[in-house]
Design a protein around this motif. Sequence first.
Motif, PDB file in Angstrom:
ATOM      1  N   ASP A  73     -11.262  -7.974   5.890  1.00  0.00           N
ATOM      2  CA  ASP A  73     -10.947  -8.071   4.471  1.00  0.00           C
ATOM      3  C   ASP A  73      -9.522  -8.561   4.255  1.00  0.00           C
ATOM      4  N   GLU A  74      -9.206  -8.807   2.980  1.00  0.00           N
ATOM      5  CA  GLU A  74      -7.851  -9.166   2.587  1.00  0.00           C
ATOM      6  C   GLU A  74      -7.667  -8.827   1.116  1.00  0.00           C
ATOM      7  N   TYR A  75      -6.468  -8.392   0.764  1.00  0.00           N
ATOM      8  CA  TYR A  75      -6.120  -8.197  -0.637  1.00  0.00           C
ATOM      9  C   TYR A  75      -6.057  -9.550  -1.339  1.00  0.00           C
ATOM     10  N   LEU A  76      -6.259  -9.511  -2.651  1.00  0.00           N
ATOM     11  CA  LEU A  76      -6.134 -10.715  -3.467  1.00  0.00           C
ATOM     12  C   LEU A  76      -5.229 -10.431  -4.664  1.00  0.00           C
ATOM     13  N   LEU A  77      -4.459 -11.441  -5.038  1.00  0.00           N
ATOM     14  CA  LEU A  77      -3.538 -11.335  -6.163  1.00  0.00           C
ATOM     15  C   LEU A  77      -3.955 -12.321  -7.250  1.00  0.00           C
ATOM     16  N   PRO A  78      -3.784 -11.951  -8.522  1.00  0.00           N
ATOM     17  CA  PRO A  78      -4.105 -12.892  -9.605  1.00  0.00           C
ATOM     18  C   PRO A  78      -3.286 -14.174  -9.462  1.00  0.00           C
ATOM     19  N   ASP A  79      -3.943 -15.303  -9.704  1.00  0.00           N
ATOM     20  CA  ASP A  79      -3.280 -16.601  -9.580  1.00  0.00           C
ATOM     21  C   ASP A  79      -3.896 -17.536 -10.619  1.00  0.00           C
ATOM     22  N   GLY A 134     -10.069  -7.622  -3.892  1.00  0.00           N
ATOM     23  CA  GLY A 134     -10.027  -7.916  -2.471  1.00  0.00           C
ATOM     24  C   GLY A 134     -11.177  -8.804  -2.051  1.00  0.00           C
ATOM     25  N   LEU A 135     -11.003  -9.427  -0.913  1.00  0.00           N
ATOM     26  CA  LEU A 135     -12.032 -10.238  -0.264  1.00  0.00           C
ATOM     27  C   LEU A 135     -12.563  -9.402   0.884  1.00  0.00           C
ATOM     28  N   THR A 136     -13.869  -9.175   0.943  1.00  0.00           N
ATOM     29  CA  THR A 136     -14.388  -8.237   1.934  1.00  0.00           C
ATOM     30  C   THR A 136     -15.683  -8.714   2.573  1.00  0.00           C
TER      31      THR A 136
END
Length: 261
Positions: A71-77, A197-199
């Motif tokens: 997984d990875e965290y995601l931030l608003p963009d 997040g991306l999982t």
Amino acid sequence: MKTMIHDTPEAIGAHLSARILAEIGAANAAGRPYVLGCPGGRSPTPVYQALERQLTAAPVDCSRLVIAMMDEYLLPDGDGFSPPAASAHYSCRGFGAREIVGRINRALPDALRMPETNFRMPSLTDPAAYDGELATLGGIDLFLLASGAGDGHIAFNPPGSARDSRTRIVTLAEQTRRDNLATFPDFRGIEEVPTHGLTIGIGSIATLSKAVAMIVWGDGKREAFCRLSAATAYDPSWPATILAECRNGELHADAAAGARP
């Protein structure tokens, strides 16, 4: 499902590291890659530390080793999302590069090291492609797993996740975010923990893994141990119970987590 209680987290790490290195050696002899599924965070860290120690003492060719992160965290963009910089203290990509690949390669001479191209993460632009990529590699030989202490999340799959879910973008559960305040202590409060997040999916883990090893240790994981050791099928209220439906599933706990009330 096989349950093993070890004296300490370090004993869990030593046991699983020895297994992983033996299986890498067997895969090398067969001329094929060895795919190790890896979470970030505290739970699997004793395994990564043990891999470095054992490889330093007795090097094993890791040039065919593939690390598949969860997984990875995601931030608003703008209207979408982007991953944090690898240098961010909570970046899963950064954790994998430093604490897994870095430890393995630091222990080995150049000829035996794992190539950077063998480090895999889900793609933000095409998350579902990750499942196909791992299937093309032959599946995940061993997936190390960890359970959230407060809600049983696995990777970033929140409670209520569908049994057949695949790699995707999710909204992080409130409890998952609070659990991760302890996992990443540089967060100064819940407001700093990303909300998305991306999982890898629940179904992805069950379908793609040839074997799984769930790791729980410490007093804070006693509820997780109780829920997991009693599970006979997937319970969406505690996503880590997918362990019960995985092939060759093992539950590894230390004495603290495995202590019965």
